[in-house]
Design an enzyme around this catalytic site. Structure first.
Site, PDB file in Angstrom:
ATOM      1  N   ARG A 141       0.840  -1.199   0.000  1.00 36.63           N
ATOM      2  CA  ARG A 141       0.000   0.000   0.000  1.00 36.63           C
ATOM      3  C   ARG A 141       0.876   1.251   0.000  1.00 36.63           C
ATOM      4  O   ARG A 141       0.527   2.257  -0.601  1.00 36.63           O
ATOM      5  CB  ARG A 141      -0.916  -0.009   1.220  1.00 36.63           C
ATOM      6  N   ASP A 200     -10.123  -4.278   8.666  1.00 35.34           N
ATOM      7  CA  ASP A 200      -9.232  -5.238   9.336  1.00 35.34           C
ATOM      8  C   ASP A 200      -9.851  -5.690  10.660  1.00 35.34           C
ATOM      9  O   ASP A 200      -9.769  -6.863  11.031  1.00 35.34           O
ATOM     10  CB  ASP A 200      -7.869  -4.592   9.603  1.00 35.34           C
ATOM     11  N   ARG A 203     -12.434  -8.167   9.840  1.00 35.39           N
ATOM     12  CA  ARG A 203     -11.822  -9.461   9.499  1.00 35.39           C
ATOM     13  C   ARG A 203     -11.366 -10.186  10.776  1.00 35.39           C
ATOM     14  O   ARG A 203     -11.564 -11.396  10.921  1.00 35.39           O
ATOM     15  CB  ARG A 203     -10.606  -9.243   8.576  1.00 35.39           C
ATOM     16  N   HIS A 227      -3.504   0.948   8.433  1.00 35.76           N
ATOM     17  CA  HIS A 227      -4.215  -0.049   7.627  1.00 35.76           C
ATOM     18  C   HIS A 227      -3.170  -0.585   6.664  1.00 35.76           C
ATOM     19  O   HIS A 227      -2.923  -0.013   5.609  1.00 35.76           O
ATOM     20  CB  HIS A 227      -5.372   0.603   6.865  1.00 35.76           C
TER      21      HIS A 227
HETATM   22  N1  LIG Z   1      -9.045   1.396   2.767  1.00 37.23           N
HETATM   23  C1  LIG Z   1      -9.412   0.166   2.434  1.00 37.23           C
HETATM   24  O1  LIG Z   1      -9.698  -0.661   3.316  1.00 37.23           O
HETATM   25  C2  LIG Z   1      -9.478  -0.189   0.974  1.00 37.23           C
HETATM   26  C3  LIG Z   1     -10.007  -1.413   0.540  1.00 37.23           C
HETATM   27  C4  LIG Z   1     -10.055  -1.669  -0.832  1.00 37.23           C
HETATM   28  C5  LIG Z   1      -9.556  -0.732  -1.732  1.00 37.23           C
HETATM   29  N2  LIG Z   1      -9.030   0.426  -1.270  1.00 37.23           N
HETATM   30  C6  LIG Z   1      -8.487   1.458  -2.167  1.00 37.23           C
HETATM   31  O2  LIG Z   1      -9.573   2.137  -2.783  1.00 37.23           O
HETATM   32  C7  LIG Z   1      -9.122   2.704  -4.010  1.00 37.23           C
HETATM   33  C8  LIG Z   1     -10.079   2.311  -5.116  1.00 37.23           C
HETATM   34  O3  LIG Z   1     -10.006   0.919  -5.381  1.00 37.23           O
HETATM   35  P1  LIG Z   1     -10.846   0.299  -6.595  1.00 37.23           P
HETATM   36  O4  LIG Z   1     -10.616  -1.156  -6.573  1.00 37.23           O
HETATM   37  O5  LIG Z   1     -12.229   0.839  -6.560  1.00 37.23           O
HETATM   38  O6  LIG Z   1     -10.073   0.949  -7.838  1.00 37.23           O
HETATM   39  P2  LIG Z   1     -10.648   1.197  -9.292  1.00 37.23           P
HETATM   40  O7  LIG Z   1      -9.465   1.388 -10.165  1.00 37.23           O
HETATM   41  O8  LIG Z   1     -11.648   0.147  -9.641  1.00 37.23           O
HETATM   42  O9  LIG Z   1     -11.446   2.581  -9.154  1.00 37.23           O
HETATM   43  C9  LIG Z   1     -10.806   3.813  -8.973  1.00 37.23           C
HETATM   44  C10 LIG Z   1     -11.644   4.837  -9.731  1.00 37.23           C
HETATM   45  O10 LIG Z   1     -11.113   6.126  -9.435  1.00 37.23           O
HETATM   46  C11 LIG Z   1     -11.254   6.905 -10.616  1.00 37.23           C
HETATM   47  N3  LIG Z   1     -10.368   8.064 -10.509  1.00 37.23           N
HETATM   48  C12 LIG Z   1      -9.018   8.102 -10.535  1.00 37.23           C
HETATM   49  N4  LIG Z   1      -8.588   9.371 -10.376  1.00 37.23           N
HETATM   50  C13 LIG Z   1      -9.702  10.138 -10.230  1.00 37.23           C
HETATM   51  C14 LIG Z   1      -9.922  11.535 -10.018  1.00 37.23           C
HETATM   52  N5  LIG Z   1      -8.905  12.381  -9.925  1.00 37.23           N
HETATM   53  N6  LIG Z   1     -11.213  11.968  -9.925  1.00 37.23           N
HETATM   54  C15 LIG Z   1     -12.261  11.113 -10.018  1.00 37.23           C
HETATM   55  N7  LIG Z   1     -12.098   9.782 -10.219  1.00 37.23           N
HETATM   56  C16 LIG Z   1     -10.832   9.310 -10.306  1.00 37.23           C
HETATM   57  C17 LIG Z   1     -10.889   5.944 -11.736  1.00 37.23           C
HETATM   58  O11 LIG Z   1     -11.380   6.388 -13.006  1.00 37.23           O
HETATM   59  C18 LIG Z   1     -11.564   4.662 -11.266  1.00 37.23           C
HETATM   60  O12 LIG Z   1     -12.864   4.508 -11.797  1.00 37.23           O
HETATM   61  C19 LIG Z   1      -7.689   2.185  -4.204  1.00 37.23           C
HETATM   62  O13 LIG Z   1      -6.765   3.159  -3.766  1.00 37.23           O
HETATM   63  C20 LIG Z   1      -7.642   0.954  -3.306  1.00 37.23           C
HETATM   64  O14 LIG Z   1      -6.334   0.614  -2.911  1.00 37.23           O
HETATM   65  C21 LIG Z   1      -8.998   0.722   0.055  1.00 37.23           C
END
Ligand SMILES: NC(=O)c1ccc[n+]([C@@H]2O[C@H](COP(=O)([O-])OP(=O)(O)OC[C@H]3O[C@@H](n4cnc5c(N)ncnc54)[C@H](O)[C@@H]3O)[C@@H](O)[C@H]2O)c1
Length: 365
Positions: A141, A200, A203, A227
């Protein structure tokens, strides 16, 4: 008691440190930042008809990818929000998902679901930010930090220009990006929350529930800290229906040594890597964790959740965001809970903070 007209937090008039008078009426605030926003333009916060604002619960989701749309689906099914706006740099993607979701409305709760722009963050109770690059197989991450910090420095000002109440950051590395969002937005600390270790912790509770054969809702346990790889299981405070974990073995009648505990935690810590290896992304668990946090905000629940928040003095840790149990309500993070950690846990939490601090220090914020 009254409400801060800017963020909606409950404030005790007798103890409030921040007060303004407008048209001979006193108003009380939770923070200097809320008072400053009010003083700039009181009408903006007083002009909304109460009936309309009380009925309307608007959630904007910035980033209509796997996580954003899974959360949108869960939120739509819950009936908690009256308005759900999807915003993505790929406008067609947001529109396609909004159309698809809205076609399911006859089977769900009345909700307005539409695609929008940053301007639709106006009047949002919560803006959930999932925009950014996702974690790739084998990528930690923290590897993502530079990519997503640049995105946030551009994106957050475009959102806060429209003054939504709460920012809920999800994009990874979530603790660092929560801190970036806090600094870039200029919002008071309680109004910028990271989803942190909420997933987490879920989980952890779920695996302990399987191990002890007890309903996960009766398993009380926390993962705190980053995280990510340095997160900390608070074994000393795990309890099942009020019985400490160490005293539960005679009830459970299962072998449970240090190796077993280490295995449970390893499974929690590596869950995201394993899921991403198998299906490329994680979406359902985080979607439901977000629903839990957003529900606590929309319903002013004062729920105890492990989310990422600005730490100012916790076991010597300060000026960074990480997860500890906090109370979450309509004003965001309202209070921090001070856990009685044992020496090993304190050390592990301080190491986790050190990992985050070293990243933040390289960001030039
Ligand atoms: N915190 C957590 O527990 C947790 C869990 C899962 C995923 N995540 C994180 O969440 C984020 C999203 O994951 P995902 O699987 O949905 O990714 P994804 O690639 O499916 O979706 C990301 C979206 O963001 C859009 N995007 C990018 N830059 C942008 C901007 N400046 N303005 C508007 N839209 C924008 C993209 O077009 C895309 O549709 C990632 O950083 C991932 O690591 C966090």
């Amino acid at each position: 008691m009254t409400r801060d007209p800017v963020c909606g937090m409950v404030v005790d008039e007798k103890q409030a440190r921040f007060k303004s008078t407008y048209q001979d009426h006193p108003y009380f605030f939770c923070s200097e930042a809320c008072k400053a926003l009010f003083d700039q333009n009181p009408e903006k916060y007083l002009g909304r008809p109460l009936a309309e604002s009380a009925l309307r619960r608007k959630v904007a989701i910035v980033g209509a990818g796997q996580v954003g749309t899974t959360f949108a689906f869960a939120l739509m099914m819950s009936g908690l929000a009256s308005n759900i706006v999807l915003i993505d740099q790929n406008a067609a993607l947001a529109e396609g998902h909004a159309m698809d979701l809205s076609h399911g409305l006859p089977f769900a709760q009345p909700t307005a679901i539409y695609a929008g722009t940053h301007a639709d963050c106006q009047d949002a109770d919560v803006v959930v930010v999932t925009a950014g690059a996702a974690q790739k197989p084998g990528e930690t991450r923290l590897d993502l930090v530079r990519k997503n910090t640049a995105i946030f420095k551009d994106l957050i000002p475009k959102i806060v220009e429209h003054d939504p109440k709460i920012l809920l950051i999800v994009s990874n590395p979530v603790d660092v990006l929560t801190y970036v969002a806090l600094k870039v937005s200029g919002y008071p600390a309680g109004r910028v929350i990271g989803s942190g270790t909420s997933l987490d912790t879920a989980r952890f509770r779920s695996l302990l529930s399987q191990h002890c054969q007890v309903d996960a809702r009766n398993v009380h346990a926390y993962i705190i800290g980053e995280h990510g790889d340095s997160e900390v299981p608070v074994w000393s405070q795990v309890n099942i229906g009020g019985v400490f974990f160490k005293d539960f073995c005679p009830i459970c009648q299962k072998r449970c040594d240090e190796n077993e505990k280490a295995e449970i935690f390893l499974e929690v810590k590596n869950a995201a890597y394993e899921i991403i290896e198998k299906k490329g992304y994680t979406n359902f668990g985080i979607g439901l964790a977000l629903l839990r946090i957003v529900g606590a905000i929309l319903r002013d629940e004062n729920s105890v959740l492990t989310v990422s928040t600005l730490i100012e003095d916790y076991y010597g840790i300060q000026d960074l965001c990480l997860s500890i149990p906090v109370i979450v309500g309509s004003g965001g993070v309202l209070r921090h809970l001070h856990l009685s950690l044992d020496d090993t846990e304190i050390k592990a939490l301080q190491v986790s903070a050190g990992v985050l601090k070293s990243v933040i220090d390289q960001l030039n914020l």
